[in-house]
Design an enzyme around this catalytic site. Structure first.
Site, PDB file in Angstrom:
ATOM      1  NE  ARG A  53      -3.603  -2.512   0.146  1.00 18.58           N
ATOM      2  CZ  ARG A  53      -3.214  -3.610  -0.538  1.00 18.58           C
ATOM      3  NH1 ARG A  53      -2.170  -3.581  -1.362  1.00 18.58           N
ATOM      4  NH2 ARG A  53      -3.901  -4.726  -0.439  1.00 18.58           N
ATOM      5  CB  SER A 106      -8.332  -2.839   5.262  1.00 23.70           C
ATOM      6  OG  SER A 106      -8.872  -4.069   4.864  1.00 23.70           O
ATOM      7  CD  GLU A 125      -5.258   0.046   2.979  1.00 20.86           C
ATOM      8  OE1 GLU A 125      -5.022  -1.033   3.557  1.00 20.86           O
ATOM      9  OE2 GLU A 125      -5.922   0.123   1.930  1.00 20.86           O
TER      10      GLU A 125
HETATM   11  C1  LIG Z   1     -15.601  -1.454   0.674  1.00 23.44           C
HETATM   12  C2  LIG Z   1     -14.170  -1.184   0.338  1.00 23.44           C
HETATM   13  C3  LIG Z   1     -13.341  -2.222  -0.044  1.00 23.44           C
HETATM   14  C4  LIG Z   1     -11.991  -1.975  -0.354  1.00 23.44           C
HETATM   15  N1  LIG Z   1     -11.198  -3.014  -0.708  1.00 23.44           N
HETATM   16  C5  LIG Z   1      -9.903  -2.786  -1.028  1.00 23.44           C
HETATM   17  C6  LIG Z   1      -9.029  -3.860  -1.403  1.00 23.44           C
HETATM   18  O1  LIG Z   1      -9.435  -5.009  -1.491  1.00 23.44           O
HETATM   19  N2  LIG Z   1      -7.745  -3.566  -1.697  1.00 23.44           N
HETATM   20  C7  LIG Z   1      -7.246  -2.301  -1.628  1.00 23.44           C
HETATM   21  O2  LIG Z   1      -6.062  -2.096  -1.911  1.00 23.44           O
HETATM   22  N3  LIG Z   1      -8.039  -1.259  -1.268  1.00 23.44           N
HETATM   23  C8  LIG Z   1      -9.333  -1.470  -0.964  1.00 23.44           C
HETATM   24  N4  LIG Z   1     -10.134  -0.415  -0.593  1.00 23.44           N
HETATM   25  C9  LIG Z   1      -9.557   0.924  -0.464  1.00 23.44           C
HETATM   26  C10 LIG Z   1      -9.635   1.782  -1.737  1.00 23.44           C
HETATM   27  O3  LIG Z   1     -10.732   1.417  -2.559  1.00 23.44           O
HETATM   28  C11 LIG Z   1      -8.352   1.700  -2.546  1.00 23.44           C
HETATM   29  O4  LIG Z   1      -7.227   2.165  -1.809  1.00 23.44           O
HETATM   30  C12 LIG Z   1      -8.435   2.500  -3.841  1.00 23.44           C
HETATM   31  O5  LIG Z   1      -7.296   2.232  -4.615  1.00 23.44           O
HETATM   32  C13 LIG Z   1      -8.532   4.009  -3.599  1.00 23.44           C
HETATM   33  O6  LIG Z   1      -8.891   4.627  -4.823  1.00 23.44           O
HETATM   34  P1  LIG Z   1      -9.686   5.995  -4.856  1.00 23.44           P
HETATM   35  O7  LIG Z   1      -9.786   6.433  -6.253  1.00 23.44           O
HETATM   36  O8  LIG Z   1     -10.957   5.885  -4.107  1.00 23.44           O
HETATM   37  O9  LIG Z   1      -8.659   6.905  -4.067  1.00 23.44           O
HETATM   38  P2  LIG Z   1      -9.025   8.113  -3.096  1.00 23.44           P
HETATM   39  O10 LIG Z   1      -9.622   7.575  -1.839  1.00 23.44           O
HETATM   40  O11 LIG Z   1      -9.792   9.123  -3.844  1.00 23.44           O
HETATM   41  O12 LIG Z   1      -7.571   8.653  -2.788  1.00 23.44           O
HETATM   42  C14 LIG Z   1      -6.659   7.859  -2.041  1.00 23.44           C
HETATM   43  C15 LIG Z   1      -5.302   8.581  -2.061  1.00 23.44           C
HETATM   44  O13 LIG Z   1      -4.829   8.605  -3.404  1.00 23.44           O
HETATM   45  C16 LIG Z   1      -4.561   9.948  -3.821  1.00 23.44           C
HETATM   46  N5  LIG Z   1      -4.918  10.024  -5.248  1.00 23.44           N
HETATM   47  C17 LIG Z   1      -6.066   9.585  -5.836  1.00 23.44           C
HETATM   48  N6  LIG Z   1      -6.011   9.800  -7.161  1.00 23.44           N
HETATM   49  C18 LIG Z   1      -4.827  10.401  -7.413  1.00 23.44           C
HETATM   50  C19 LIG Z   1      -4.191  10.878  -8.600  1.00 23.44           C
HETATM   51  N7  LIG Z   1      -4.761  10.794  -9.795  1.00 23.44           N
HETATM   52  N8  LIG Z   1      -2.961  11.439  -8.478  1.00 23.44           N
HETATM   53  C20 LIG Z   1      -2.349  11.539  -7.266  1.00 23.44           C
HETATM   54  N9  LIG Z   1      -2.912  11.114  -6.116  1.00 23.44           N
HETATM   55  C21 LIG Z   1      -4.126  10.546  -6.185  1.00 23.44           C
HETATM   56  C22 LIG Z   1      -5.450  10.807  -2.931  1.00 23.44           C
HETATM   57  O14 LIG Z   1      -4.925  12.126  -2.779  1.00 23.44           O
HETATM   58  C23 LIG Z   1      -5.422  10.037  -1.613  1.00 23.44           C
HETATM   59  O15 LIG Z   1      -4.281  10.349  -0.850  1.00 23.44           O
HETATM   60  C24 LIG Z   1     -11.484  -0.646  -0.279  1.00 23.44           C
HETATM   61  C25 LIG Z   1     -12.338   0.412   0.085  1.00 23.44           C
HETATM   62  C26 LIG Z   1     -13.668   0.148   0.402  1.00 23.44           C
HETATM   63  C27 LIG Z   1     -14.557   1.299   0.761  1.00 23.44           C
END
Ligand SMILES: Cc1cc2nc3c(=O)[nH]c(=O)nc-3n(C[C@H](O)[C@H](O)[C@H](O)COP(=O)(O)OP(=O)(O)OC[C@H]3O[C@@H](n4cnc5c(N)ncnc54)[C@H](O)[C@@H]3O)c2cc1C
Length: 301
Positions: free
Chosen positions: A176, A226, A296
């Site tokens: 991560r 998580s 995380e």
């Molecule tokens: C129900 C549920 C299940 C999940 N299961 C998993 C799993 O199995 N595995 C896992 O790894 N994660 C999981 N996650 C966590 C999450 O979905 C992941 O970490 C996902 O990759 C985050 O993507 P996001 O677009 O929502 O990022 P955001 O939440 O919008 O951003 C996360 C971080 O990334 C940065 N960011 C986003 N986009 C950019 C960009 N284009 N450039 C620079 N920085 C950026 C943001 O500033 C922030 O710091 C889960 C979440 C939920 C709610």
């Protein structure tokens, strides 16, 4: 109404939409957070770079957001601009490589790969983020992780005001973790190197992963997935469960009874409820096991 200089820039910038006083609780999977001064949605890569360039040049506080599924916004809101990538969602395929813009849903990418007869992205099915968020977080599940299939990503460096590319090894991927957490660059797009596979087999694997999520995760409640990273040699959820912390509640925030790794918003949770609960869990695990589990979910204040 008199426009501020920032609003005038947004008005004049081609290919963007913007809103004032954006409710962040509606833009994050935790359903927590106050308002951001502005939300901006670039609709092309060049508009995205222009917005980041302008905000950097004018020293205006900003953050980039994908689907908001791994963040906790403060109840006080965000005194700056949130740049949302979700209007940048093109996906295309060339032989075994799939290219996607930063705001493409990771789920859609997995479905696109399956429909193209390409294997390697099955694990992504059910991760509710965007491609940019997945690269930033080195998202992973089951047998897969971004680091295993990412060929390269394109970024915009706000300090040098320059676009560039990073190939896989330069991402300094860890659990991560990616170089983007340290370098401050903004992810524009990513290319994934996959292998040909049987569409039905790929589909069966994806549906299996999705079914496992539905069975084990409290998807009926708002959360950020998580809350903690895995600690080397331990399953964090198991540690939390063994410490008897399932169901521990602070205000509207609770350690899920279904999956101890998840903190859920049972209704009306505030950011300080979640932060207090996280700290309490970390302290108990430290007392019991002598290790400090790392968060995380990312705090955005
Ligand atoms: C129900 C549920 C299940 C999940 N299961 C998993 C799993 O199995 N595995 C896992 O790894 N994660 C999981 N996650 C966590 C999450 O979905 C992941 O970490 C996902 O990759 C985050 O993507 P996001 O677009 O929502 O990022 P955001 O939440 O919008 O951003 C996360 C971080 O990334 C940065 N960011 C986003 N986009 C950019 C960009 N284009 N450039 C620079 N920085 C950026 C943001 O500033 C922030 O710091 C889960 C979440 C939920 C709610």
């Amino acid at each position: 109404m008199k426009l501020t200089d920032t609003e005038r820039f947004f008005e004049e910038c081609a290919n963007i939409e913007y809103e004032k006083d954006v409710d962040l609780s509606l833009r994050s999977s935790f359903r927590i957070g106050g308002k951001a001064k502005y939300g901006v949605w670039p609709k092309s890569e060049s508009a995205f770079c222009a917005v980041i360039d302008y905000l950097t040049e004018e020293k205006i506080k900003f953050t980039v957001l994908g689907n908001g599924t791994n963040v906790l916004f403060s109840d006080e809101g965000y005194d700056g601009v949130v740049v949302f990538t979700t209007s940048l969602k093109k996906i295309r395929c060339s032989r075994n490589t799939i290219y996607a813009e930063a705001g493409a849903a990771f789920n859609n990418l997995a479905a696109f790969a399956r429909n193209s007869g390409l294997s390697g992205l099955e694990f992504a099915y059910g991760i509710p983020g965007t491609v940019g968020g997945a690269v930033y977080m080195n998202a992973g599940a089951y047998d897969g992780e971004v680091s295993k299939i990412l060929q390269k990503s394109a970024y915009f460096d706000p300090v040098l005001s320059k676009r560039g590319e990073l190939y896989n090894r330069s991402h300094e991927f860890g659990y991560r973790e990616s170089a983007y957490m340290k370098n401050g660059c903004v992810i524009l797009s990513a290319s994934f190197e996959l292998v040909p596979g049987d569409v039905d087999e790929i589909n069966t694997k994806m549906e299996g992963f999705l079914a496992a999520r539905r069975e084990k995760q409290p998807l009926e409640y708002p959360s950020a997935g998580s809350a903690f990273k895995r600690y080397p040699g331990y399953f964090t959820a198991k540690l939390i469960d063994e410490a008897g912390l399932k169901g521990l509640t602070v205000g509207g925030a609770q350690v899920s009874l279904k999956h101890a790794g998840f903190i859920i918003n049972k209704g009306g949770a505030t950011s300080s409820d979640v932060k207090t609960l996280i700290k309490r869990i970390q302290d108990v695990i430290f007392e019991k096991n002598g290790i400090r589990i790392e968060r995380e979910v990312r705090y955005i204040d």
